[in-house]
Design an enzyme around this catalytic site. Structure first.
Site, mmCIF file in Angstrom:
data_model
loop_
_atom_site.group_PDB
_atom_site.id
_atom_site.type_symbol
_atom_site.label_atom_id
_atom_site.label_comp_id
_atom_site.label_asym_id
_atom_site.label_seq_id
_atom_site.Cartn_x
_atom_site.Cartn_y
_atom_site.Cartn_z
ATOM 1 N N LYS A 23 -16.087 -7.978 6.542
ATOM 2 C CA LYS A 23 -15.191 -8.797 7.358
ATOM 3 C C LYS A 23 -14.813 -8.033 8.615
ATOM 4 O O LYS A 23 -14.746 -6.812 8.627
ATOM 5 C CB LYS A 23 -13.950 -9.161 6.558
ATOM 6 N N SER A 39 -2.707 -7.630 3.414
ATOM 7 C CA SER A 39 -2.971 -7.420 4.842
ATOM 8 C C SER A 39 -3.332 -8.743 5.508
ATOM 9 O O SER A 39 -2.907 -9.016 6.638
ATOM 10 C CB SER A 39 -4.121 -6.430 5.042
ATOM 11 N N HIS A 93 0.841 -1.203 0.000
ATOM 12 C CA HIS A 93 0.000 0.000 0.000
ATOM 13 C C HIS A 93 0.880 1.259 0.000
ATOM 14 O O HIS A 93 0.637 2.194 -0.753
ATOM 15 C CB HIS A 93 -0.869 0.059 1.272
ATOM 16 N N ARG A 122 -1.910 -6.135 -7.978
ATOM 17 C CA ARG A 122 -0.728 -6.955 -7.686
ATOM 18 C C ARG A 122 -0.490 -7.984 -8.781
ATOM 19 O O ARG A 122 0.552 -8.019 -9.405
ATOM 20 C CB ARG A 122 -0.892 -7.666 -6.334
#
Ligand code: PNS
Length: 157
Positions: free
Chosen positions: A41, A128, A17, A90
């Site tokens: 979540k 993460s 990030h 990514r």
């Protein structure tokens, strides 16, 4: 002024990030890091903690602002006079989901463009959730997250 919004859960912010934030801050006049308040979540860090962790590691980037947001991202962008939603990609695994979200956002507000930036190869495997999993079981998260956050992340487990 060219303003971009970089949204995410950032639970917690990773070096991937930060790489995108640092590079984007050189392109846009202002970059707003928008931290999602209500994620489906369950987050490890509270919204205040996530915002503060990002503020800590972006303090030297003077054109970066960190704010929490709730509701639709396109509405947040409009309120903050931004026509750009910035996303990091990514691998191809990110593509399908991000493509779908960008189409939905452009349907919701065609004046706002989603711009993708490729994550540096050094961080293409960092997420993460992987960071949390490694930290949970006592693995080293060095190099995955900003150095000054390591102790704070570890202390959560
Ligand atoms: O870091 P994440 O969890 O992948 O970020 C997801 C995020 C915050 C970008 C996404 O959930 C989002 O934009 N939420 C806001 C709700 C919204 O605008 N939904 C419509 C687009 S599908």
């Amino acid at each position: 002024m060219n303003i971009a919004v970089y949204p995410g859960s950032f639970d917690p912010i990773t070096n991937g990030h930060l790489d995108i934030i640092t590079r984007a801050a050189k392109i846009y006049d202002k970059l707003i890091v928008a931290v999602l308040v209500n994620v489906d979540k369950k987050c490890l860090f509270t919204i205040e903690e996530r915002v503060n962790l990002i503020k800590k590691v972006t303090k030297d980037l003077k054109n970066v602002e960190v704010l929490g947001f709730d509701g639709l991202l396109v509405d947040f962008a409009k309120i903050h006079n931004s026509k750009v939603i910035l996303k990091g990609l990514r691998t191809v695994a990110d593509f399908e989901y991000e493509f779908q979200m960008s189409l939905m956002n452009s349907k919701l507000n065609p004046d706002i463009e989603t711009v993708f930036m490729m994550t540096s190869s050094a961080y293409s495997y960092v997420s993460s959730s992987a960071v949390k999993q490694v930290a949970r079981f006592g693995g080293s998260i060095e190099g995955l997250v900003p150095e000054e956050l390591i102790a704070e992340i570890k202390s959560k487990f």
